[in-house]
Design a protein around this motif. Structure first.
Motif, PDB file in Angstrom:
ATOM      1  N   THR A 182      -3.380  16.442   5.581  1.00 53.93           N
ATOM      2  CA  THR A 182      -1.987  16.051   5.798  1.00 53.93           C
ATOM      3  C   THR A 182      -1.812  14.606   6.261  1.00 53.93           C
ATOM      4  O   THR A 182      -0.697  14.192   6.532  1.00 53.93           O
ATOM      5  N   HIS A 183      -2.886  13.842   6.339  1.00 56.81           N
ATOM      6  CA  HIS A 183      -2.764  12.485   6.881  1.00 56.81           C
ATOM      7  C   HIS A 183      -1.727  11.659   6.122  1.00 56.81           C
ATOM      8  O   HIS A 183      -0.777  11.148   6.712  1.00 56.81           O
TER       9      HIS A 183
ATOM     10  N   ILE B  97       2.029   6.428   9.055  1.00 61.53           N
ATOM     11  CA  ILE B  97       3.298   5.692   9.054  1.00 61.53           C
ATOM     12  C   ILE B  97       3.328   4.598   7.984  1.00 61.53           C
ATOM     13  O   ILE B  97       4.384   4.053   7.685  1.00 61.53           O
ATOM     14  N   GLN B  98       2.189   4.290   7.396  1.00 57.58           N
ATOM     15  CA  GLN B  98       2.113   3.262   6.365  1.00 57.58           C
ATOM     16  C   GLN B  98       2.377   3.813   4.951  1.00 57.58           C
ATOM     17  O   GLN B  98       2.580   3.051   4.023  1.00 57.58           O
TER      18      GLN B  98
ATOM     19  N   ILE C  90      -5.028   5.038  -3.544  1.00 59.41           N
ATOM     20  CA  ILE C  90      -5.614   5.327  -2.241  1.00 59.41           C
ATOM     21  C   ILE C  90      -7.130   5.327  -2.390  1.00 59.41           C
ATOM     22  O   ILE C  90      -7.671   5.920  -3.305  1.00 59.41           O
ATOM     23  N   TYR C  91      -7.796   4.613  -1.499  1.00 57.08           N
ATOM     24  CA  TYR C  91      -9.246   4.503  -1.574  1.00 57.08           C
ATOM     25  C   TYR C  91      -9.833   4.519  -0.168  1.00 57.08           C
ATOM     26  O   TYR C  91      -9.113   4.381   0.817  1.00 57.08           O
TER      27      TYR C  91
ATOM     28  N   ARG D 232      -7.345   3.730   2.740  1.00 53.88           N
ATOM     29  CA  ARG D 232      -6.413   2.609   2.547  1.00 53.88           C
ATOM     30  C   ARG D 232      -5.523   2.881   1.343  1.00 53.88           C
ATOM     31  O   ARG D 232      -5.896   3.595   0.428  1.00 53.88           O
ATOM     32  N   PHE D 233      -4.346   2.277   1.345  1.00 49.40           N
ATOM     33  CA  PHE D 233      -3.414   2.379   0.225  1.00 49.40           C
ATOM     34  C   PHE D 233      -3.253   1.004  -0.406  1.00 49.40           C
ATOM     35  O   PHE D 233      -2.959   0.034   0.275  1.00 49.40           O
TER      36      PHE D 233
END
Length: 66
Positions: free
Chosen positions: A4-5, A11-12, A47-48, A55-56
């Motif tokens: 669920t992150h 928030i990003q 996303i990686y 990171r997005f």
């Protein structure tokens, strides 16, 4: 990676991405493939994972994404 992150806690993560991830999680709870399914799906959307975490990276037009 937390299930669920990106869809709930980060928030990003843009709202539209959160909504799409939530919809995918609900519709694919019984999908086969497990972790690889989600890893491949997130990569398609920018996303990686690097040495410090997930990171997005916004994708350019025509590269897939949401």
């Amino acid at each position: 990676m937390s299930k669920t992150h990106f869809s709930e806690k980060c928030i990003q993560t843009p709202i539209v991405v959160k909504e799409k991830l939530t919809a995918l999680q609900k519709s694919n709870k019984r999908a086969s493939g497990g972790k690889h399914y989600w890893v491949d799906g997130l990569k398609v959307h920018g996303i990686y994972e690097d040495g410090k975490g997930l990171r997005f990276r916004p994708l350019q037009s025509g590269q897939g994404g949401f």
